[in-house]
Design a protein around this motif. Structure first.
Motif, PDB file in Angstrom:
ATOM      1  N   ASN A 182      41.066   6.254  29.984  1.00 21.80           N
ATOM      2  CA  ASN A 182      40.253   7.387  30.088  1.00 21.80           C
ATOM      3  C   ASN A 182      39.995   8.031  31.367  1.00 21.80           C
ATOM      4  N   PHE A 183      40.822   7.615  32.528  1.00 22.90           N
ATOM      5  CA  PHE A 183      40.574   7.904  33.847  1.00 22.90           C
ATOM      6  C   PHE A 183      40.743   9.424  34.072  1.00 22.90           C
ATOM      7  N   ARG A 190      37.839  14.347  35.280  1.00 26.59           N
ATOM      8  CA  ARG A 190      37.832  16.139  34.874  1.00 26.59           C
ATOM      9  C   ARG A 190      36.373  16.301  34.690  1.00 26.59           C
ATOM     10  N   THR A 191      35.706  15.197  33.940  1.00 27.00           N
ATOM     11  CA  THR A 191      34.278  15.548  33.362  1.00 27.00           C
ATOM     12  C   THR A 191      33.376  15.389  34.942  1.00 27.00           C
ATOM     13  N   PHE A 192      33.764  14.361  35.570  1.00 29.53           N
ATOM     14  CA  PHE A 192      32.698  14.203  36.734  1.00 29.53           C
ATOM     15  C   PHE A 192      32.848  15.303  37.717  1.00 29.53           C
ATOM     16  N   GLN A 207      28.120  16.055  28.030  1.00 29.10           N
ATOM     17  CA  GLN A 207      29.512  15.364  28.764  1.00 29.10           C
ATOM     18  C   GLN A 207      28.975  14.144  29.709  1.00 29.10           C
ATOM     19  N   VAL A 208      27.829  14.668  30.578  1.00 26.43           N
ATOM     20  CA  VAL A 208      27.556  13.557  31.478  1.00 26.43           C
ATOM     21  C   VAL A 208      26.910  12.398  30.825  1.00 26.43           C
ATOM     22  N   LEU A 209      26.359  12.369  29.638  1.00 26.68           N
ATOM     23  CA  LEU A 209      25.876  11.272  28.942  1.00 26.68           C
ATOM     24  C   LEU A 209      26.924  10.477  28.417  1.00 26.68           C
ATOM     25  N   ARG A 210      28.072  11.297  27.745  1.00 20.25           N
ATOM     26  CA  ARG A 210      29.444  10.563  27.649  1.00 20.25           C
ATOM     27  C   ARG A 210      29.953  10.087  28.634  1.00 20.25           C
TER      28      ARG A 210
END
Length: 175
Positions: A19-20, A25-27, A57-60
């Motif tokens: 998942n890295f 990307r999300t971070f 997305q942040v919660l995920r």
């Protein structure tokens, strides 16, 4: 304050290798305002509600990341690390045959009140002289050094055994 400082210096994040790329990307795409808004909701106890796709997305992301704080004393990560160390010792040495937990309850002890400077005759202590929880809590919060000295005294008195024929006064320990 010291623990917060340690957390800032020694906190790291861990995620699954698979998942890295998605986590990174999300971070990197999350805005500081969204992170602050989600952090405020989480602080209030709401870990479900998201008002936008970016907040979702942040919660995920929070579910994907594990916070590692094993090197910060008193943190959840530190407790887990100590438990794992105890389990390892049990595997190596076997189960303990005797286990004891010592809890020096400073908020109930007249000795702490005496060490803080109150005039108490410990040898002739009456029930009304025993400190009340509320006033003793205030005393402990105003005198953390006395509380630390009481803890040290209590633990040393528990661990050491007085030698026969020698003065073993607990209130005046020899360093």
């Amino acid at each position: 304050m010291l623990q917060r400082h340690q957390i800032l210096l020694h906190t790291s994040y861990k995620c699954k290798k698979s998942n890295f790329a998605d986590v990174a990307r999300t971070f990197s795409s999350a805005s500081p305002l969204t992170l602050t808004a989600v952090a405020e909701c989480v602080r209030k106890g709401d870990v479900i509600t998201a008002n936008s796709e970016e907040e979702r997305q942040v919660l995920r992301l929070m579910r994907e990341l594990n916070v590692l704080t094993a090197s910060v004393p008193g943190s959840a990560g530190s407790r887990i690390a100590v438990r794992n160390e105890i389990r390892g010792m049990q595997m190596e040495k076997g189960l303990p045959s005797f286990y004891l937990t010592v809890n020096p309850a400073d908020v109930y002890s007249p000795i702490l009140k005496f060490m803080a400077g109150s005039e108490i005759d410990i040898d002739n202590l009456l029930p009304e002289d025993v400190p009340h929880f509320h006033e003793q809590s205030i005393l402990v919060s105003k005198n953390p050094a006395v509380s630390a000295k009481f803890f040290d005294l209590y633990i040393n008195a528990f661990i050491t055994r007085p030698t026969e024929g020698k003065d073993s006064s607990l209130l005046n320990p020899v360093a």
